[in-house]
Design a protein around this motif. Structure first.
Motif, PDB file in Angstrom:
ATOM      1  N   TYR A  82      43.732  32.735  48.672  1.00  0.00           N
ATOM      2  CA  TYR A  82      44.078  33.989  48.376  1.00  0.00           C
ATOM      3  C   TYR A  82      42.912  34.862  47.958  1.00  0.00           C
ATOM      4  CZ  TYR A  82      48.879  32.325  48.388  1.00  0.00           C
ATOM      5  OH  TYR A  82      49.973  31.778  48.765  1.00  0.00           O
ATOM      6  N   ASN A  83      42.257  35.792  48.846  1.00  0.00           N
ATOM      7  CA  ASN A  83      41.069  36.562  48.879  1.00  0.00           C
ATOM      8  C   ASN A  83      41.214  37.594  47.996  1.00  0.00           C
ATOM      9  OD1 ASN A  83      38.663  37.470  49.140  1.00  0.00           O
ATOM     10  ND2 ASN A  83      38.435  37.226  51.408  1.00  0.00           N
ATOM     11  N   ILE A  84      40.914  37.512  46.647  1.00  0.00           N
ATOM     12  CA  ILE A  84      41.208  38.476  45.953  1.00  0.00           C
ATOM     13  C   ILE A  84      39.763  39.230  45.745  1.00  0.00           C
ATOM     14  CG2 ILE A  84      42.700  37.366  44.264  1.00  0.00           C
ATOM     15  CD1 ILE A  84      40.753  36.610  42.151  1.00  0.00           C
ATOM     16  N   VAL A  85      38.732  38.903  46.391  1.00  0.00           N
ATOM     17  CA  VAL A  85      37.569  39.721  46.344  1.00  0.00           C
ATOM     18  C   VAL A  85      37.454  40.798  47.271  1.00  0.00           C
ATOM     19  CG1 VAL A  85      34.986  39.503  46.967  1.00  0.00           C
ATOM     20  CG2 VAL A  85      36.043  37.794  45.665  1.00  0.00           C
ATOM     21  N   ASP A  86      38.087  40.363  48.541  1.00  0.00           N
ATOM     22  CA  ASP A  86      38.218  41.341  49.677  1.00  0.00           C
ATOM     23  C   ASP A  86      39.494  42.188  49.875  1.00  0.00           C
ATOM     24  OD1 ASP A  86      35.184  41.074  50.528  1.00  0.00           O
ATOM     25  OD2 ASP A  86      36.021  39.179  51.275  1.00  0.00           O
ATOM     26  N   ASP A  87      40.505  41.558  49.152  1.00  0.00           N
ATOM     27  CA  ASP A  87      41.851  41.962  49.439  1.00  0.00           C
ATOM     28  C   ASP A  87      42.935  41.750  48.325  1.00  0.00           C
ATOM     29  OD1 ASP A  87      43.793  43.319  50.941  1.00  0.00           O
ATOM     30  OD2 ASP A  87      44.468  41.444  52.069  1.00  0.00           O
TER      31      ASP A  87
ATOM     32  N   ASN B  50      41.575  45.896  36.041  1.00  0.00           N
ATOM     33  CA  ASN B  50      42.036  47.392  35.905  1.00  0.00           C
ATOM     34  C   ASN B  50      43.122  47.485  36.967  1.00  0.00           C
ATOM     35  OD1 ASN B  50      40.232  48.548  33.825  1.00  0.00           O
ATOM     36  ND2 ASN B  50      38.381  48.114  35.285  1.00  0.00           N
ATOM     37  N   HIS B  51      43.615  46.488  37.714  1.00  0.00           N
ATOM     38  CA  HIS B  51      44.608  46.859  38.553  1.00  0.00           C
ATOM     39  C   HIS B  51      45.811  47.363  37.936  1.00  0.00           C
ATOM     40  CE1 HIS B  51      47.360  46.398  42.194  1.00  0.00           C
ATOM     41  NE2 HIS B  51      46.246  46.489  42.956  1.00  0.00           N
ATOM     42  N   PRO B  52      46.651  48.334  38.488  1.00  0.00           N
ATOM     43  CA  PRO B  52      47.685  48.891  37.820  1.00  0.00           C
ATOM     44  C   PRO B  52      48.971  48.014  37.740  1.00  0.00           C
ATOM     45  CG  PRO B  52      46.814  50.349  39.700  1.00  0.00           C
ATOM     46  CD  PRO B  52      45.969  49.263  39.533  1.00  0.00           C
ATOM     47  N   ALA B  53      48.904  46.885  38.592  1.00  0.00           N
ATOM     48  CA  ALA B  53      49.957  46.010  38.511  1.00  0.00           C
ATOM     49  C   ALA B  53      49.643  44.883  37.479  1.00  0.00           C
ATOM     50  CB  ALA B  53      50.469  45.384  39.945  1.00  0.00           C
ATOM     51  N   LEU B  54      48.561  44.823  37.035  1.00  0.00           N
ATOM     52  CA  LEU B  54      47.779  43.729  36.219  1.00  0.00           C
ATOM     53  C   LEU B  54      47.551  44.028  34.700  1.00  0.00           C
ATOM     54  CD1 LEU B  54      45.928  41.770  38.829  1.00  0.00           C
ATOM     55  CD2 LEU B  54      48.372  41.479  38.197  1.00  0.00           C
ATOM     56  N   LYS B  55      46.932  45.393  34.668  1.00  0.00           N
ATOM     57  CA  LYS B  55      46.051  45.857  33.435  1.00  0.00           C
ATOM     58  C   LYS B  55      46.975  45.664  32.194  1.00  0.00           C
ATOM     59  CE  LYS B  55      46.933  50.938  34.174  1.00  0.00           C
ATOM     60  NZ  LYS B  55      47.450  51.261  32.803  1.00  0.00           N
ATOM     61  N   ASP B  56      48.366  45.681  31.963  1.00  0.00           N
ATOM     62  CA  ASP B  56      48.904  45.634  30.949  1.00  0.00           C
ATOM     63  C   ASP B  56      49.408  44.079  30.466  1.00  0.00           C
ATOM     64  OD1 ASP B  56      48.812  48.338  30.351  1.00  0.00           O
ATOM     65  OD2 ASP B  56      50.566  48.724  31.716  1.00  0.00           O
TER      66      ASP B  56
ATOM     67  N   LYS C   5      32.001  30.751  34.462  1.00  0.00           N
ATOM     68  CA  LYS C   5      31.682  31.936  33.921  1.00  0.00           C
ATOM     69  C   LYS C   5      31.907  33.175  34.490  1.00  0.00           C
ATOM     70  CE  LYS C   5      28.922  29.288  30.548  1.00  0.00           C
ATOM     71  NZ  LYS C   5      27.388  29.425  30.030  1.00  0.00           N
ATOM     72  N   LEU C   6      32.470  34.254  33.926  1.00  0.00           N
ATOM     73  CA  LEU C   6      32.814  35.433  34.413  1.00  0.00           C
ATOM     74  C   LEU C   6      31.408  35.974  35.002  1.00  0.00           C
ATOM     75  CD1 LEU C   6      35.237  37.253  32.276  1.00  0.00           C
ATOM     76  CD2 LEU C   6      35.595  35.417  33.958  1.00  0.00           C
ATOM     77  N   GLY C   7      31.387  36.205  36.300  1.00  0.00           N
ATOM     78  CA  GLY C   7      30.272  36.899  37.000  1.00  0.00           C
ATOM     79  C   GLY C   7      29.258  35.880  37.465  1.00  0.00           C
ATOM     80  N   GLN C   8      29.345  34.662  37.382  1.00  0.00           N
ATOM     81  CA  GLN C   8      28.602  33.586  37.717  1.00  0.00           C
ATOM     82  C   GLN C   8      28.963  32.602  38.799  1.00  0.00           C
ATOM     83  OE1 GLN C   8      26.539  31.387  34.310  1.00  0.00           O
ATOM     84  NE2 GLN C   8      26.783  33.388  33.077  1.00  0.00           N
ATOM     85  N   GLY C   9      30.311  33.069  39.488  1.00  0.00           N
ATOM     86  CA  GLY C   9      30.741  32.282  40.473  1.00  0.00           C
ATOM     87  C   GLY C   9      31.097  32.956  41.785  1.00  0.00           C
ATOM     88  N   CYS C  10      31.762  32.334  42.627  1.00  0.00           N
ATOM     89  CA  CYS C  10      32.049  32.780  43.731  1.00  0.00           C
ATOM     90  C   CYS C  10      33.033  34.210  44.064  1.00  0.00           C
ATOM     91  CB  CYS C  10      32.633  31.894  44.811  1.00  0.00           C
ATOM     92  SG  CYS C  10      31.364  30.439  45.100  1.00  0.00           S
ATOM     93  N   ILE C  11      33.748  34.341  42.968  1.00  0.00           N
ATOM     94  CA  ILE C  11      34.476  35.601  42.783  1.00  0.00           C
ATOM     95  C   ILE C  11      33.723  36.908  42.437  1.00  0.00           C
ATOM     96  CG2 ILE C  11      36.468  36.575  41.897  1.00  0.00           C
ATOM     97  CD1 ILE C  11      37.734  33.820  41.240  1.00  0.00           C
TER      98      ILE C  11
ATOM     99  N   LEU D 258      31.698  39.451  39.261  1.00  0.00           N
ATOM    100  CA  LEU D 258      32.279  40.395  38.031  1.00  0.00           C
ATOM    101  C   LEU D 258      32.730  41.375  38.693  1.00  0.00           C
ATOM    102  CD1 LEU D 258      32.276  40.521  35.119  1.00  0.00           C
ATOM    103  CD2 LEU D 258      30.187  41.730  35.125  1.00  0.00           C
ATOM    104  N   GLU D 259      32.230  41.893  39.961  1.00  0.00           N
ATOM    105  CA  GLU D 259      32.964  43.249  40.245  1.00  0.00           C
ATOM    106  C   GLU D 259      34.366  42.889  40.533  1.00  0.00           C
ATOM    107  OE1 GLU D 259      32.574  46.389  44.364  1.00  0.00           O
ATOM    108  OE2 GLU D 259      30.964  44.968  43.818  1.00  0.00           O
ATOM    109  N   ALA D 260      34.816  41.794  41.242  1.00  0.00           N
ATOM    110  CA  ALA D 260      36.098  41.633  41.611  1.00  0.00           C
ATOM    111  C   ALA D 260      36.968  41.365  40.216  1.00  0.00           C
ATOM    112  CB  ALA D 260      36.255  40.497  42.548  1.00  0.00           C
ATOM    113  N   LEU D 261      36.434  40.608  39.565  1.00  0.00           N
ATOM    114  CA  LEU D 261      37.342  40.454  38.241  1.00  0.00           C
ATOM    115  C   LEU D 261      37.350  41.789  37.426  1.00  0.00           C
ATOM    116  CD1 LEU D 261      35.696  37.059  37.323  1.00  0.00           C
ATOM    117  CD2 LEU D 261      37.707  37.319  38.124  1.00  0.00           C
TER     118      LEU D 261
END
Length: 276
Positions: free
Chosen positions: A185-190, A244-250, A228-234, A236-239
């Motif tokens: 599931y490509n959470i980086v591009d979509d 901050n996504h409206p469906a997840l942020k709470d 670690k966050l920002g040190q992998g294939c996903i 920091l920008e995508a994470l």
């Protein structure tokens, strides 16, 4: 307000975990209900629980995500292993009631050659034997990477389990960013597309928590190797878009990155700063 924390060692008790979370500037956390590689659990200390409940209320620590041990496999081909897992699940549901209105997360399990459909039926049967109308705990199925014979690498598999559970109101899902990325599931591009698919198959109203992890592997690798966050294939920008996504942020975000306290504190601060 972003709720974020990490897995804390539970060996020293509930109050110690809460104080540990405060030290890291976390306002939620995860913990194993028992030895993650075994089956033993420490006796509940009711005085510790009472001190813990008072402390968490005072410091606004909530939405805890307890984690079942990795040895709990409700769909093993071996009946004794299934029974071992069922016994742990039943005992954990009793223990969770000492900290009511929290979440209990578990890996659905590996069918070990029986086939996905048989595994799904066995997982649901164990849940139906365990869950009660009186319990205050929401049980979460974790999204998986789809390695080997594990169940939960596809949203449809989790939905199939949920559909077979009688007490629907006691069930939900925990989304692991590393796992779904490794699962294809490509959470980086979509990210929007992935969440739309989750909503179509399962329903975003069934999503209660997020494991926030980077991945050592490319999308679709089915490896399940956290980074670690920002040190992998996903990255920091995508994470950051995830938190901050409206469906997840709470939702509560739990870090399972390969870190010690200093690293966790830095990641918590980094994501709190990035939260809008």
């Amino acid at each position: 307000m972003l709720r974020i924390g990490n897995h804390l060692p539970s060996s020293k008790g509930y109050l110690a975990m809460a104080k540990h979370a405060t030290k890291l500037n976390a306002n939620t956390f995860a913990f194993f209900t028992r030895n993650p590689r075994g089956g033993s659990a420490k006796p509940i200390d009711e005085s510790d629980i009472q001190a813990f409940l008072a402390y968490t209320q005072e410091h606004d620590i909530d939405h805890l995500v307890a984690h079942a041990p990795y040895t709990m496999n409700l769909c093993s081909a071996k009946p004794d292993i299934r029974q071992f897992g069922l016994n742990m699940l039943k005992d954990d549901m009793v223990r969770m009631e000492y900290t009511p209105n929290q979440y209990y997360n578990f890996h659905p399990g590996s069918h070990t050659g029986q086939g996905v459909e048989t595994g799904i039926e066995q997982i649901a049967a164990a849940l139906n034997e365990t869950l009660t109308p009186e319990q205050h705990t929401i049980v979460l199925l974790e999204t998986m990477a789809g390695k080997g014979s594990e169940i939960g690498g596809k949203f449809e598999e989790l939905r199939a389990i949920l559909d077979r559970v009688t007490l629907q109101e006691k069930m939900g899902v925990c989304l692991d960013t590393c796992h779904i990325w490794d699962g294809g599931y490509n959470i980086v591009d979509d990210l929007d597309g992935v969440l739309t698919e989750f909503d179509r198959v399962i329903g975003l109203d069934r999503l209660y928590a997020v494991h926030l992890n980077d991945s050592m592997n490319p999308c679709g690798s089915h490896k399940d190797r956290h980074q670690k966050l920002g040190q992998g294939c996903i990255g920091l920008e995508a994470l950051t878009r995830v938190v901050n996504h409206p469906a997840l942020k709470d939702l509560p975000f739990i870090l399972e990155t390969p870190n010690e306290d200093e690293g966790y504190a830095a990641e918590i601060a980094m994501m709190q700063e990035a939260a809008q």
